[in-house]
Design an enzyme around this catalytic site. Structure first.
Site, short mmCIF file in Angstrom:
data_model
loop_
_atom_site.label_atom_id
_atom_site.label_comp_id
_atom_site.label_asym_id
_atom_site.label_seq_id
_atom_site.Cartn_x
_atom_site.Cartn_y
_atom_site.Cartn_z
N HIS A 1 7.34 1.37 19.12
CA HIS A 1 6.27 1.78 18.16
C HIS A 1 6.25 3.40 18.15
CE1 HIS A 1 2.08 0.64 16.76
NE2 HIS A 1 2.43 1.47 16.10
N GLY B 1 0.83 -1.11 0.19
CA GLY B 1 0.05 0.02 0.03
C GLY B 1 1.04 1.30 -0.13
N GLU C 1 1.85 -4.54 23.65
CA GLU C 1 2.63 -3.11 23.77
C GLU C 1 1.89 -2.43 25.04
OE1 GLU C 1 2.44 -0.94 20.23
OE2 GLU C 1 3.59 -2.73 19.08
N ARG D 1 2.50 -4.12 12.49
CA ARG D 1 1.81 -4.53 13.80
C ARG D 1 2.44 -5.63 14.43
NH1 ARG D 1 0.02 -0.09 13.78
NH2 ARG D 1 -2.05 0.49 13.97
N ILE E 1 2.28 2.90 2.36
CA ILE E 1 3.61 3.03 3.06
C ILE E 1 4.95 1.85 2.49
CG2 ILE E 1 4.70 2.24 5.36
CD1 ILE E 1 2.19 3.10 6.63
C1 GLV Z 1 0.43 3.38 13.75
O1 GLV Z 1 0.74 2.47 14.21
C2 GLV Z 1 -0.68 3.59 13.05
O2 GLV Z 1 -1.24 2.79 12.38
O3 GLV Z 1 -0.96 4.95 12.49
#
Ligand code: GLV
Ligand code: GLV
Length: 325
Positions: free
Chosen positions: A285, A156, A266, A237, A158
């Site tokens: 994170h 996607g 987390e 994740r 990112i």
């Molecule tokens: C962070 O992990 C997000 O999903 O924005």
């Protein structure tokens, strides 16, 4: 006319609060973390909007407690903290914050690739502990990033931004995605099956959403397919990767190492076995933690929230079926 009541469940930036002021009547959780469950459910009794985030689990119980809710605006691009089907059933809009955090997350992914490959954290600790006695040919030798093969799982926004950065490092790029399969993308990335990608990549990086299909997408079988010189990166994740298989893979050297921004639970416990391994680089994170990205997330989540409450279709609607109905 009174303004719609809203609860902001995390201390978002002023850039977002500016948008809420005068448009909604909001209360905000101003401390770190999330309100405890009872307090949260009490706050939600008469609100029409919730600005949520990763520490807030939006499930049936919460939705039942918030009977006037029209919108859950998540301050994140991922929304696995939200039971979207349960919200949809009740006609509640769910929104997220894509785009604004794409560059920051791709940058952090690259930071993990470089830090893992070149043993930056280990090298920093070595130097500061006074162990550095002499320059030596075999001191802290790592993996070469330039010219190596990068496998991107989840192509996607990112994933594609990571590919763009990888081109600058002359990397060969493979991608796997269930939704798209053009043989070659404009970045030069080539489609591969998951097995082919795992077998051929020097770096494997995850950029898919977490859901029932992607949970544990990397387990023992997949780690055993990877090269023993390869590095796994996860800035998406935690539950995408089976942590006990990853521990064995890194400690028994089925793979060379890992770079992790995310964990199954987390905050990860400081006693987690993964944190004992020198070939596992970890950060808490912080994928989207740049000033620009976080201000952008605050604005975007506030804008999505006020759009719905003002009767407009929000820009980032995760469950468009709700709007049609
Ligand atoms: C962070 O992990 C997000 O999903 O924005
Ligand atoms: C690995 O990804 C973990 O979640 O600990």
């Amino acid at each position: 006319m009174s303004l719609p009541k809203v609860y902001v469940g995390l201390p978002i930036q002023e850039a977002g609060l500016e948008i809420l002021r005068g448009r909604v009547d909001y209360r905000i959780w101003e401390r770190e973390g999330a309100p405890d469950r009872e307090e949260l459910l009490r706050e939600l009794k008469d609100v029409e909007g919730l600005l949520s985030g990763l520490p807030i689990r939006v499930d049936e119980e919460l939705l039942n407690a918030a009977s006037r809710l029209k919108v859950v605006s998540n301050y994140a691009v991922g929304y696995d903290n939200i039971d979207v089907a349960a919200a949809t059933k009740r006609g509640i809009c769910v929104t997220n914050t894509p785009d604004v955090l794409t560059p920051a997350t791709a940058d952090l992914t690259f930071a993990l690739i470089l830090a893992s490959a070149r043993r930056i954290i280990e090298a920093n600790a070595f130097l500061r502990s006074g162990e550095w006695k002499v320059w030596a040919p075999e001191l802290l030798v790592g993996r070469e990033v330039a010219g190596s093969t990068l496998g991107i799982i989840g192509f996607g926004k990112i994933g594609q931004a990571v590919a763009k950065r990888a081109r600058g490092f002359d990397m060969n790029i493979l991608y796997f995605d269930t939704a798209r399969r053009e043989p070659e993308h404009s970045s030069g990335a080539k489609y591969a099956s998951l097995d082919e990608l795992l077998k051929n990549s020097d770096f494997v990086t995850l950029h898919c959403l977490l859901n029932e299909q992607t949970k544990n997408i990397i387990g023992e079988k997949e780690l055993r397919l990877m090269k023993n010189t390869a590095i796994l990166i996860n800035a998406a994740r935690g539950p995408l990767v089976d942590p006990s298989a990853l521990y064995r893979a890194c400690s028994e050297k089925w793979i060379w190492g890992a770079g992790l921004d995310v964990f199954v639970k987390e905050p990860v416990s400081p006693d987690d076995p993964l944190l004992t391994l020198p070939n596992v680089t970890t950060v808490p994170h912080i994928g989207s933690a740049s000033r620009v990205a976080r201000d952008g997330m605050a604005r975007r989540s506030a804008t999505n929230l006020t759009a719905v409450l003002g009767g407009h279709r929000p820009q980032d609607l995760v469950n468009p079926e709700v709007w049609q109905a």
